[in-house]
Design a protein around this motif. Sequence first.
Motif, PDB file in Angstrom:
ATOM      1  N   ALA A   4      52.834  52.576 -11.947  1.00 49.96           N
ATOM      2  CA  ALA A   4      54.049  52.088 -11.298  1.00 49.96           C
ATOM      3  C   ALA A   4      54.126  50.563 -11.192  1.00 49.96           C
ATOM      4  CB  ALA A   4      54.193  52.722  -9.913  1.00 49.96           C
ATOM      5  N   PRO A   5      53.008  49.852 -10.930  1.00 52.27           N
ATOM      6  CA  PRO A   5      53.123  48.393 -10.827  1.00 52.27           C
ATOM      7  C   PRO A   5      53.682  47.725 -12.084  1.00 52.27           C
ATOM      8  CG  PRO A   5      51.072  49.110  -9.835  1.00 52.27           C
ATOM      9  CD  PRO A   5      51.663  50.317 -10.523  1.00 52.27           C
ATOM     10  N   LEU A   6      53.452  48.340 -13.245  1.00 50.29           N
ATOM     11  CA  LEU A   6      53.996  47.791 -14.492  1.00 50.29           C
ATOM     12  C   LEU A   6      55.511  47.884 -14.542  1.00 50.29           C
ATOM     13  CD1 LEU A   6      51.808  48.914 -17.542  1.00 50.29           C
ATOM     14  CD2 LEU A   6      52.548  46.594 -17.010  1.00 50.29           C
ATOM     15  N   PHE A   7      56.060  48.777 -13.756  1.00 49.74           N
ATOM     16  CA  PHE A   7      57.488  49.084 -13.885  1.00 49.74           C
ATOM     17  C   PHE A   7      58.277  48.747 -12.630  1.00 49.74           C
ATOM     18  CE2 PHE A   7      55.066  51.525 -16.922  1.00 49.74           C
ATOM     19  CZ  PHE A   7      55.707  51.151 -18.095  1.00 49.74           C
ATOM     20  N   LYS A 282      48.423  30.238  -9.365  1.00 49.90           N
ATOM     21  CA  LYS A 282      47.808  29.673  -8.162  1.00 49.90           C
ATOM     22  C   LYS A 282      48.089  28.175  -8.041  1.00 49.90           C
ATOM     23  CE  LYS A 282      43.295  28.954  -5.956  1.00 49.90           C
ATOM     24  NZ  LYS A 282      41.839  29.262  -6.007  1.00 49.90           N
ATOM     25  N   LEU A 283      48.038  27.459  -9.160  1.00 48.45           N
ATOM     26  CA  LEU A 283      48.158  26.007  -9.138  1.00 48.45           C
ATOM     27  C   LEU A 283      49.597  25.522  -9.049  1.00 48.45           C
ATOM     28  CD1 LEU A 283      45.486  25.141 -11.849  1.00 48.45           C
ATOM     29  CD2 LEU A 283      45.265  24.814  -9.374  1.00 48.45           C
ATOM     30  N   THR A 284      50.541  26.332  -9.551  1.00 51.50           N
ATOM     31  CA  THR A 284      51.938  25.881  -9.613  1.00 51.50           C
ATOM     32  C   THR A 284      52.867  26.630  -8.682  1.00 51.50           C
ATOM     33  OG1 THR A 284      52.595  27.433 -11.370  1.00 51.50           O
ATOM     34  CG2 THR A 284      51.616  25.315 -12.058  1.00 51.50           C
ATOM     35  N   LYS A 322      45.103  43.900 -11.676  1.00 53.16           N
ATOM     36  CA  LYS A 322      45.477  42.488 -11.606  1.00 53.16           C
ATOM     37  C   LYS A 322      46.928  42.313 -11.159  1.00 53.16           C
ATOM     38  CE  LYS A 322      42.077  40.505 -14.792  1.00 53.16           C
ATOM     39  NZ  LYS A 322      41.612  39.420 -13.884  1.00 53.16           N
ATOM     40  N   LEU A 323      47.800  43.193 -11.621  1.00 49.82           N
ATOM     41  CA  LEU A 323      49.193  43.138 -11.169  1.00 49.82           C
ATOM     42  C   LEU A 323      49.301  43.446  -9.682  1.00 49.82           C
ATOM     43  CD1 LEU A 323      51.128  44.827 -14.115  1.00 49.82           C
ATOM     44  CD2 LEU A 323      51.431  42.479 -13.308  1.00 49.82           C
ATOM     45  N   GLU A 324      48.536  44.445  -9.225  1.00 53.40           N
ATOM     46  CA  GLU A 324      48.564  44.802  -7.800  1.00 53.40           C
ATOM     47  C   GLU A 324      48.029  43.666  -6.930  1.00 53.40           C
ATOM     48  OE1 GLU A 324      48.114  49.637  -7.642  1.00 53.40           O
ATOM     49  OE2 GLU A 324      46.302  48.458  -7.996  1.00 53.40           O
ATOM     50  N   GLN A 325      47.106  42.888  -7.483  1.00 53.04           N
ATOM     51  CA  GLN A 325      46.549  41.748  -6.755  1.00 53.04           C
ATOM     52  C   GLN A 325      47.439  40.513  -6.868  1.00 53.04           C
ATOM     53  OE1 GLN A 325      43.653  41.852  -4.819  1.00 53.04           O
ATOM     54  NE2 GLN A 325      43.949  44.046  -5.192  1.00 53.04           N
ATOM     55  N   ASN A 326      48.569  40.660  -7.583  1.00 51.78           N
ATOM     56  CA  ASN A 326      49.510  39.543  -7.786  1.00 51.78           C
ATOM     57  C   ASN A 326      48.861  38.350  -8.469  1.00 51.78           C
ATOM     58  OD1 ASN A 326      51.755  40.861  -6.496  1.00 51.78           O
ATOM     59  ND2 ASN A 326      50.731  40.455  -4.542  1.00 51.78           N
TER      60      ASN A 326
END
Length: 367
Positions: A4-7, A282-284, A322-326
């Motif tokens: 689901a996070p992909l969508f 993170k940097l921008t 990684k997507l879930e962790q933003n």
Amino acid sequence: MNTAPLFQPFHSDKLKLDNRVVMAPMTRGFSPGNVPGDDVAQYYRRRAAGGVGLIVTEGTGIDHPASISGATIPVFHGEEALAGWKKVVDAVHAEGGKIAPQLWHVGMARKVGDEPNVDAQPVGPSGLDLKGEKIGEPLTESEIADLIQAYAQAASDAKKLGFDAIELHGAHGYLIDQFLWERTNQRTDRYGGDLAGRATFAVEVVRACRAAVGEDYPIIFRYSQWKMYDYEARLAQTPEELEQLLGLLVDAGVDIFHASTRRFWEPEFEGSELNLAGWTQKLTGKPTISVGSVGLQAEFTPGARQTEETDPTAHLEELIHKLEQNEFDLIAVGRALLSDPEWPNKVRDQRSDDIQMFSREALQTLV
């Protein structure tokens, strides 16, 4: 597996997408006379219908004699080519998709005598190829100004044709990247020197494109540490150096960064699990697109056995995590989409057994 996070929809201040899957730009070479035809339009249409949230086209040459190196690589100038791209846009929009052209100049990656303009000489900041060897003369400031204007004109044309965004190709050792990289940029004027000086060309390209398209139109900037033939190359050795470079590009008008890596799961700097896109976000604070071997179980090399290198859901669990962790916002998928335009829909619907595995044959056809 919960995909689901992909969508989940993606919303930024200038771009809204139905999901997080991006079609990565992949040079195909199916545009005779450098003009994308109906088959190219249908090729992109099928990926939109297959569930891709955003398509980034193959690299397409700006209006400069040495922008590309091939008689079948599309360009983004001239009445015939732009009419072909208009058909591409309309085909993708008819399926509810969104699309951005990747605006490209190969710079010193071009060889002397390459088509379509065999008499055009390769151009670059210092006349040096990717090995640092002198091939030609450095660009003059007047020539640099003409190149910047060519990028801006392409950006303006993209907006007029109805594209949803543009992507500037600043990665992999092509022209913009050749200015950024100290091996290929040995200039002593304002376009060279330290990292900030070497970023001047990229900054001026972004600013010119922003002026051409207005404040509300999305500009994506693709960059990489690695170059063709030099996978160990680095623009930034530390997060601090990367922050300096990216800050200049943000100030110039970049909305989204496409951080190109060969394997998305690899950390960029010691002491952190963040990949290049993760560090960029993170940097921008800007949205980022990650990329690298989604759907490929091992590195794609000419000698690899096909059964050992492909898996339609390879590394998908790590990607979802990684997507879930933003860590990043979007993920670009390349070769997995060549063999199966329906890859996103099949992943979403848990139909991995129905996914067509990537094969080299997919590189030879436009399906």
